[in-house]
Structure formats: structure tokens, C-alpha cells
Design an enzyme around this catalytic site. Structure first.
Site, PDB file in Angstrom:
ATOM      1  N   TYR A 176     -16.936  43.404  44.819  1.00 30.59           N
ATOM      2  CA  TYR A 176     -17.910  43.240  45.427  1.00 30.59           C
ATOM      3  C   TYR A 176     -18.831  44.184  46.186  1.00 30.59           C
ATOM      4  O   TYR A 176     -19.830  44.113  46.245  1.00 30.59           O
ATOM      5  CB  TYR A 176     -17.000  42.578  46.792  1.00 30.59           C
ATOM      6  CG  TYR A 176     -17.986  41.839  47.752  1.00 30.59           C
ATOM      7  CD1 TYR A 176     -19.054  41.135  47.722  1.00 30.59           C
ATOM      8  CD2 TYR A 176     -17.700  42.729  49.039  1.00 30.59           C
ATOM      9  CE1 TYR A 176     -19.984  40.889  48.904  1.00 30.59           C
ATOM     10  CE2 TYR A 176     -18.626  42.264  50.172  1.00 30.59           C
ATOM     11  CZ  TYR A 176     -19.526  41.430  49.968  1.00 30.59           C
ATOM     12  OH  TYR A 176     -20.559  41.231  51.160  1.00 30.59           O
ATOM     13  N   GLU A 214     -19.707  34.214  55.408  1.00 27.19           N
ATOM     14  CA  GLU A 214     -19.371  35.203  56.657  1.00 27.19           C
ATOM     15  C   GLU A 214     -18.904  34.286  57.838  1.00 27.19           C
ATOM     16  O   GLU A 214     -18.100  34.690  58.711  1.00 27.19           O
ATOM     17  CB  GLU A 214     -20.680  35.769  57.035  1.00 27.19           C
ATOM     18  CG  GLU A 214     -21.097  36.758  55.939  1.00 27.19           C
ATOM     19  CD  GLU A 214     -20.044  38.256  55.988  1.00 27.19           C
ATOM     20  OE1 GLU A 214     -19.329  38.412  56.758  1.00 27.19           O
ATOM     21  OE2 GLU A 214     -20.208  38.919  55.205  1.00 27.19           O
ATOM     22  N   TRP A 229     -12.024  39.723  55.001  1.00 21.57           N
ATOM     23  CA  TRP A 229     -13.159  39.266  54.013  1.00 21.57           C
ATOM     24  C   TRP A 229     -12.343  39.281  52.894  1.00 21.57           C
ATOM     25  O   TRP A 229     -12.895  38.347  51.936  1.00 21.57           O
ATOM     26  CB  TRP A 229     -13.975  40.500  54.037  1.00 21.57           C
ATOM     27  CG  TRP A 229     -15.265  40.294  53.184  1.00 21.57           C
ATOM     28  CD1 TRP A 229     -15.690  41.044  52.180  1.00 21.57           C
ATOM     29  CD2 TRP A 229     -16.035  39.180  53.551  1.00 21.57           C
ATOM     30  NE1 TRP A 229     -16.770  40.433  51.716  1.00 21.57           N
ATOM     31  CE2 TRP A 229     -17.289  39.210  52.156  1.00 21.57           C
ATOM     32  CE3 TRP A 229     -16.273  37.849  54.093  1.00 21.57           C
ATOM     33  CZ2 TRP A 229     -18.267  38.291  51.909  1.00 21.57           C
ATOM     34  CZ3 TRP A 229     -17.245  37.069  53.762  1.00 21.57           C
ATOM     35  CH2 TRP A 229     -17.974  37.257  52.824  1.00 21.57           C
TER      36      TRP A 229
END
Length: 178
Positions: free
Chosen positions: A18, A40, A48
Site C-alpha cells: 500500500y 477511510e 488501517w
């Protein structure tokens, strides 16, 4: 080649991929912008990495983040999502993703694309910033999105969103992506 990365990337392959391929890379595709906005918002209160590891499940569950389809979800789809163990099953986040899709479409109609809207806040410029959790920019966008009816779009979520789509570039100075 320097392979130093931002400290948060650590040694988890999901985070590294990522970081190296997406985080901080300017994104202008509305489908990708919608995907990151949904992810998000689901991340609120969670890590995350939890979201990233469930990302493919989210893509399947949310029709590859087709905003038109998500905007039309009804009670049956909400219940299907609430029973899907591959995603975060928070009812408020699920229902807000649907109403946020509807607002997203309204923004597309008003500005021509969500891309024009979100990048318009910086006149298309990438903001080089120190690592923060929110900023005047994220507060301003959050306030505007909330006024338009979006939920789970507070200043901290929006700051993280802006980093993820490349509006804010927060790579550390010793990172090879800096």
C-alpha cells in the site's frame, strides 16, 4: 535504490505494498476516490491494516465501489452487508456509505466529477505537509462534506483520505517516495 520507507509501513507486506504503490500517489479516478472515501470512513476507530486486509472483501461486497450501485442499496443489501463477515459490519458505517454515495453523485453532477471537487480545494496542487492528524484543509473539506450530508467524514478521516489519494504528501524525508 533507497528502500527506506515511512515508519508506519513497518514490515507487514500489505502495508508495504500500500505504501509503495498507492499512499500519496495522486488519484483522479472517481471510482478510486469513492473507494478510498468508503474505506477511510469504515476505518474510523479501527486500524488501517484491518481495512486493508479486508479490502478485497469490501470490493466484492460493495460492487467494486460502483457509486451508482451503492447509492441504490436498500434494506436487503444492508442486511446482506451486515451479515458479511469479510467486512466491518457496523450498521451506521454501512448506511452512511449508501447516503455518502448519493451525496458523491450530487457532487459529481455539480462539479463534473468528484475529482474536480476534491482537487479544487488545492487548485490541483499536492500539499507537502508534516505528519498531522488534521489540518485547516481537512477541516474545511470535512465541514463542506458534512454540510452536503455526508457522515463519517470528520477532519481526521478526511486528512487520512487526502493522504491516501495524494492531495497531501506526507512521506518522511528518509523515505524513498519522498
Amino acid at each position: 535504490m533507497n528502500t527506506n520507507r515511512c515508519n508506519w509501513a513497518g514490515d507487514d507486506e500489505t502495508y508495504i505494498k500500500y505504501h509503495d504503490e498507492e499512499w500519496g500517489v495522486p488519484t483522479h479516478d472517481d471510482r478510486e476516490l469513492f473507494e478510498m472515501l468508503v474505506l477511510e470512513s469504515f476505518q474510523a476507530g479501527l486500524s488501517w491494516i484491518t481495512i486493508l486486509k479486508k479490502r478485497e472483501n469490501f470490493r466484492k461486497a460493495f460492487d467494486d465501489f460502483d457509486v451508482e450501485k451503492v447509492a441504490e442499496y436498500g434494506e436487503d443489501k444492508i442486511e446482506e452487508l451486515r451479515s458479511n463477515e469479510g467486512i466491518i459490519r457496523h450498521k451506521g458505517k454501512i448506511t452512511s456509505s449508501i447516503s455518502n454515495a448519493q451525496v458523491f453523485i450530487e457532487i459529481q453532477k455539480e462539479f463534473g466529477s468528484f475529482d474536480e471537487y476534491i482537487w479544487g480545494f488545492t487548485d490541483g496542487e499536492i500539499i507537502k505537509a508534516e505528519y498531522l492528524t488534521e489540518s485547516d484543509l481537512s477541516k474545511s473539506i470535512s465541514k463542506d462534506l458534512k454540510k452536503r450530508g455526508m457522515k463519517f467524514v470528520g477532519p481526521t478521516i478526511i486528512y487520512s483520505y487526502l493522504e491516501s489519494i495524494g492531495v497531501i504528501d506526507n512521506h518522511q524525508e528518509d523515505c524513498f517516495k519522498y
